[in-house]
Write a protein that holds these residues in place. Sequence first.
Motif, mmCIF file in Angstrom:
data_model
loop_
_atom_site.group_PDB
_atom_site.id
_atom_site.type_symbol
_atom_site.label_atom_id
_atom_site.label_comp_id
_atom_site.label_asym_id
_atom_site.label_seq_id
_atom_site.Cartn_x
_atom_site.Cartn_y
_atom_site.Cartn_z
ATOM 1 N N ALA A 361 16.172 12.049 8.455
ATOM 2 C CA ALA A 361 17.332 11.284 8.047
ATOM 3 C C ALA A 361 18.256 10.701 9.197
ATOM 4 O O ALA A 361 19.152 10.217 8.889
ATOM 5 N N THR A 362 18.115 11.191 10.428
ATOM 6 C CA THR A 362 18.982 10.966 11.490
ATOM 7 C C THR A 362 19.008 9.248 11.856
ATOM 8 O O THR A 362 17.905 9.081 11.581
ATOM 9 N N ASP A 363 20.112 9.002 12.404
ATOM 10 C CA ASP A 363 19.845 7.589 12.848
ATOM 11 C C ASP A 363 19.447 7.397 14.317
ATOM 12 O O ASP A 363 19.037 6.363 14.658
ATOM 13 N N THR A 364 19.458 8.702 14.991
ATOM 14 C CA THR A 364 18.580 8.566 16.390
ATOM 15 C C THR A 364 17.360 9.063 16.319
ATOM 16 O O THR A 364 16.898 9.756 15.251
ATOM 17 N N ASN A 365 16.568 8.965 17.380
ATOM 18 C CA ASN A 365 15.236 9.423 17.491
ATOM 19 C C ASN A 365 14.929 9.748 18.972
ATOM 20 O O ASN A 365 15.459 9.133 19.455
ATOM 21 N N LYS A 366 13.987 10.651 19.040
ATOM 22 C CA LYS A 366 13.504 10.827 20.397
ATOM 23 C C LYS A 366 12.172 11.140 20.452
ATOM 24 O O LYS A 366 11.594 11.711 19.664
ATOM 25 N N VAL A 367 11.381 10.176 21.029
ATOM 26 C CA VAL A 367 9.898 10.130 20.643
ATOM 27 C C VAL A 367 9.325 10.086 22.007
ATOM 28 O O VAL A 367 9.742 9.904 23.067
ATOM 29 N N THR A 368 7.957 10.528 22.085
ATOM 30 C CA THR A 368 6.877 10.447 23.341
ATOM 31 C C THR A 368 5.881 9.550 23.023
ATOM 32 O O THR A 368 5.229 9.522 21.959
ATOM 33 N N LEU A 369 5.645 8.265 23.848
ATOM 34 C CA LEU A 369 4.558 7.457 23.510
ATOM 35 C C LEU A 369 3.278 7.932 24.074
ATOM 36 O O LEU A 369 3.427 8.292 25.282
ATOM 37 N N ILE A 370 2.237 8.100 23.352
ATOM 38 C CA ILE A 370 1.044 8.954 23.996
ATOM 39 C C ILE A 370 -0.145 7.955 23.850
ATOM 40 O O ILE A 370 -0.441 7.327 22.712
ATOM 41 N N THR A 371 -0.789 7.439 24.880
ATOM 42 C CA THR A 371 -2.022 6.564 24.827
ATOM 43 C C THR A 371 -3.069 7.490 25.520
ATOM 44 O O THR A 371 -2.756 8.544 26.141
ATOM 45 N N LYS A 372 -4.524 7.011 25.903
ATOM 46 C CA LYS A 372 -5.151 7.557 26.335
ATOM 47 C C LYS A 372 -4.881 7.697 28.119
ATOM 48 O O LYS A 372 -5.247 8.885 28.756
ATOM 49 N N GLN A 373 -4.192 6.900 28.530
ATOM 50 C CA GLN A 373 -3.879 6.726 29.919
ATOM 51 C C GLN A 373 -2.525 7.731 30.211
ATOM 52 O O GLN A 373 -2.474 8.220 31.290
#
Length: 406
Positions: A361-373
Amino acid sequence: MEFEGKKIVIGITGSIAAYKIPLLVRLLKKEGADVQVIMTPTARDFVTPLTLSTLSERPVISEPFDSLTGEWNSHVDLGRWADLMLFAPVSASTMGKMVNAIADNFLVTTYIAAKCPVYFAPAMDLDMFKHPANQANIKKLQSYGNILIDPQEGELASRLKGAGRMEEPEVIFEILKEGLKKKQTLTNKKVLVTAGPTYERIDPVRYIGNFSSGKMGFALAEAFASRGADVTLITGPSNLKVSNPNIKRIDIESSAEMLSEVKQAFSKADILMMSAAVADFKPSTAQEQKIKKNTQHWSLELEKTPDILSELAKQKSPRQLMIGFALETENEQYNASQKLENKKLDMIVLNSLRDEGAGFATDTNKVTLITKQEQLPLDIKHKSEVAQDIVSYIVDNLSQTKIKDK
Ligand code: CTP
């Protein structure tokens, strides 16, 4: 010339930092931009309209009606004319008006009519800047898709030191340059975004759902649309609204409805962004009548819902990009990488509920982008900025062979 043929509206409001804007106008004009300056009546006390009209080579507009020439300035025409609109410096008062659509001057009226990306660069004293009303307005403006140019720390006109100093014109110039470059990179591309929770009915009054608000998915739909993509947003129950006319919204309730809509739209899509929080289990049967509380204990039989991404992986063609989300509470990296592989995804966006400021429900987010590389952790940001970063990553790193060359 970096800004050749680009039409830029600059709105100046009543703040001392207005004295820096002639320099910005000069930089933009030198690079070929067509600049129209709008000033609020108070802005005219800080910098002269003559300076700005000389540098921009266009008369500065402050009022819808020019009593000297009898000329009428159309805010709607100007709002549609612009490729980009910048508010710099933007005062607390103008931000409040923008948030609440108080269109009592030509600048705010033009803003309400604008169809282009809007940047805003606040400038004010540090305590004013910190005021909760101001901070709430900044968040609201971002949630409407406007792009914040953060003020810097430094010495302010009051001689106090702190955050509130408008970003320097040279830096604003670079930010606008990047923004315009990004702008239309996805024209003619079809993007399918899913958002929100699903509701799985137990009986006519109850369901199994989850806390997803849809904010991240809606922000992604807006971010793709702002780059010119043709977006279909398939969303579970959510109170959010879309603003970009390039977004076609389809409302669904259950995971079965979501599967059916996504399947129908998928074959035409260049990119699928699966940000919905789809239920993994649903009641084996939904009762037609309301279940009565006439027993002490009650158990509900659940059955697995089909995994939408895995279903679509079977019909995915090599030209299509498929991106999923992973919501984890432990062993985040490992679990997300497993999902990347099992669901045959091009990328997975990892959300850890252990990160403060991340999640539903937050307005912020912290993400990690993960690909094979690679694994790329992004900073904690407003969801609209996270969405822009995710789309930039896709355009710059994933789409070379698929999206760009098609
Ligand atoms: N997803 C899906 N169909 C489902 C459930 C999830 O397509 N029935 C998608 C989500 O939209 C997301 C990705 O799969 O893009 C991962 O969702 P997540 O809930 O993190 O993982 P699950 O696959 O459901 O696995 P688990 O709940 O065991 O972590």
